[in-house]
Enzyme design. Sequence first.
Site, short mmCIF file in Angstrom:
data_model
loop_
_atom_site.label_atom_id
_atom_site.label_comp_id
_atom_site.label_asym_id
_atom_site.label_seq_id
_atom_site.Cartn_x
_atom_site.Cartn_y
_atom_site.Cartn_z
N GLU A 8 1.12 -0.71 0.04
CA GLU A 8 -0.07 0.12 0.16
C GLU A 8 0.72 1.02 -0.24
O GLU A 8 0.87 2.62 0.76
CB GLU A 8 -0.88 0.35 1.30
CG GLU A 8 -2.10 -1.19 0.93
CD GLU A 8 -2.81 -1.15 2.37
OE1 GLU A 8 -2.78 -0.67 3.05
OE2 GLU A 8 -3.87 -2.28 2.42
N GLU A 51 -5.77 -8.16 -0.22
CA GLU A 51 -6.04 -7.53 0.62
C GLU A 51 -7.07 -6.90 0.69
O GLU A 51 -7.67 -6.20 0.16
CB GLU A 51 -5.48 -6.33 1.08
CG GLU A 51 -4.84 -6.79 2.36
CD GLU A 51 -4.01 -5.72 3.76
OE1 GLU A 51 -2.92 -5.97 4.10
OE2 GLU A 51 -4.88 -5.05 4.47
#
Length: 1002
Positions: A205, A316
Amino acid sequence: MKTTVTKLLATVAAASTIFGMSTLPAFAAEGKSASNGNSVNISDVNATAETRALFDKLKNSGKGDLRFGQQHATDENISSSASQGDVYETTGKYPAVFGWDAGLALRGAEKPGSGADKNANAKALAQNITDADSKGAIVTLSAHWCNPGTGKDFNDTTAVASELLPGGKYSGTFNKELDAIAATAQRAKRSDGTLIPIIFRPLHENNGSWFWWGATHASASEYKELYRYIVDYLRDVKDVHNLLYAYSPGGVFNGDSTDYLATYPGDQWVDVLGYDEYDSDDSADDSSAWINTVVKDMKMVSDQASQRGKIVALTEFGRSGDRKFKESGTGDKDTKFFSELAEALAENVPSTAYMMTWANFGGGGDNFQAYTSWKGSDGEADFKAFADSNKNLMASKDNVDYSNAPAAAMQNGSARIVTPVDGNRVTDTKVVVRVKTEGVKYSDLDLNSAIVTTDRGQNVKLKYSCNGYFTGILDLNAAGINLDQSKLTLTPQVKTKDGKTLAAADGNGSVTVKLGAKPEQTVDNVEDFDSYDNEAELQSVYSPSHSTKSNLTLVDSPEDNGTKAGNIHYDFVSYPEYNGFQRSHTPKQDWSGFSKLNMFLKADGSDHKFVVQVNAGGVTFEAYPKIDGTDGHVVSLNFGDADGNGGDFAPASWDTAHAGMKLSQKLLSKVGSFALYINDNGGNRPKSGDLTLDSIKLDGKRDAYAPNTNPTPGNTAKAQSVDDFSGYSDDAAAQSAWGNRGHTEVLSLDEGPTDGSKALRFKYDFSNGGWYDVAKYLDGANWSGESVLAFQVKGDGSGNAIGLQIGTSDGKYFLASVKLDFTGWKQIEIPLVDNANLTQSWPEDANKDNPMTEDDLASIKELVFASQQWNSESDGLDSSIADIKVEPAENTSNEQTPKDESKTEVKADKEQEQSEDTSADVTAQDPATCPISDEDSKGSTGNTTVTVKPTPDTKEPADNTGKDGLSRTGSNIISAIAAVAVLLLGGCAVLIARKRKGGDIE
């Protein structure tokens, strides 16, 4: 016969890669490429057979092959009876993918880690990986590493990325983290010694701004180079060959690969193209809108993975924020969420190998975290139906069958400049240039050809060192180059012995640096857009939020003064609801000496909602200037008085925990970020448009905030109850409230010290280590003016201790200990300020071991109680705590059980014990001491780097070389080839003894 000959030739070729460099293979069996069905485009051509088999299995996923995964699948749970996790309890099956966070587990902050011993934690994590494999699950590891520069948590966004590269100030500190990853991977074995393949997902991320490796804290070039360094170090220096590497930015990209690939390290370092995205909007009854967004981006990721011969995964996902599963287990919308997502991926992105959700950590209140249904929740039946819908979703023996291992495809040789990093500043007149070669054998390199050229005519001679690196020094003074804010471009050139120049790893291979330190900018100049040479520089400073980098550009200032301005383009068709950009400040800035924020604004008359956002003291405040006109004008936003009264800013509407809080000078003294958003105001307003801004400055000077570390007597603070446990009807209720760290199985309600009162019992047998903690989330409670933390403790006479930690909202933890050398109830009162027995235990920065100050009391995040095993002969502790409160100075006895400094066990990363020199340089070693990985990568079955698939008439893996593989043929040709091998190697054979680098965790 052909297979055996090919393998032996490969062994000879590998053995000829001699001295002074690690694994840099550049060949595959019979020259097969990534497009050939018999080889895979894997980042590690020396990967074990099982790792290549896993790569092949996941890459070739099709409709019906999607796997479901969960972080902490078996060791975190909501249901108190779910001893093997909620998924197993509700379905009778394990997820097909298990996840853990190595960064947290290895420092003891998450299971299976416990305490600060990285060696023990590596063993525990490896054992969990082995257990997951035995259950039929694939394992993936993420890494929420602490900031290596500050020692603070992963969300400390102090810029540090470039200092972790070879020669960097904190490279040695970071290498310790990687050493622990290596130790874990090399211990993760089946009972027969086979290394278990693992998907490692570092630096995830990164396009967000919440991690130290994220956007605005690490440039795209720094990120790519750091990711490559991680792979190079683990693969080439530490000789780890059972890892696949996953790259996973967070959404949303609107199906456009531009931003997704902006930080992509390259095919030689990545195996899995991942994507992280959470559904946080609870306004819709179903999840179709969010799923459509995910599918659109996953199609883009799949297209990129297909072009590169890589794996695609939803690395995710989950429901969070307003959309999260409710603690009550009732009232959740769309309980068929998992089935709907899986069906959409199977239909539209069938190549998706797996989709992994996060952990059922539990907790209570706003901090409650559940990412799957659990026993008794509304979604239980639908989740079981999801698990039963396809056998491949869940763990199985076939899921971890790694018997069919293809070859590793040939990699093209490349050379790149590692340091200095493209776009960085050079402040030393002697610049160390480090060039890394990949995908080429040492014996094929023309060592005398390696140079770096500059665009000003200099040639820097490079010398081979080790680990595939060449180094040289550019003397700017000797070259007549000044540190004058100009730019300098460097280009590497390394040739092979046949005269071919190695290709660039990225672009044209050149890096451009700025000469001289960055000119200082006063704090009042928030943004004037004049310091950027180009839009790429601007876009590296601001992180897009629900937008794309290209929507922030430089334009001529509307103030007509010949300067630059910033233009924000919004596009609610591509990015619905809101678009914005955020700039983070590390270290935090002090705006308290100013009373207002001014900016020049030229709007588009759209009358959408313009949001000016400031995060101060950890709280997000917003103001909303009108944009219903088109004339350029100065907007002035007031902060209010010293306490924030009369200001234009208020807490963001979504931040209900801080509703009503004022933007005081105290909060303004710690500004962590500044952001600009345009929210869709609906109606017939345009779906796209532009705002132009310039001269964003602080104004209205006033005396800055000065912390009062010694509060005056007679303050107006009143006693506050933290928990008297009277409100809990049963054990489950108490466990939920104190579940901020999990571990609630050790908790139960007990009788308190007075008739009718209640207490919290903590009974623990040290089975998971000496330090075992529970915590209650306090949601930023204000303890300003309080003098003492008071509570009652029932001792067990064990000689162990109860550790107490007070966690502040800015990430500090202060520790005191209560030794249980007594029985029965005892009143404990711990002074909060300037108490030498209540000191900072985390982070391990310059303030470690300092006592709390009054300033630390302004926002308390959580209260932690933990076991501390001070008596090694005991088998546990059994203590209770009652009537916890904070009180002002009056009516307190100011007594505290002394802290036993010799036995205090602090839950902090002892690996951070740094010498004065925390740097390291894997490029600066003597070639004779470098690890030599030129023999076959032994993995679990003695496989070479260039194996081929088994032929249809055999069940043996085709990569079983070594004594058994050679002896089966009985052919004289083997002896002949062996003789040729000896001739080829000649006198160099004696040098092929492997030397391993020291420092492994054993």
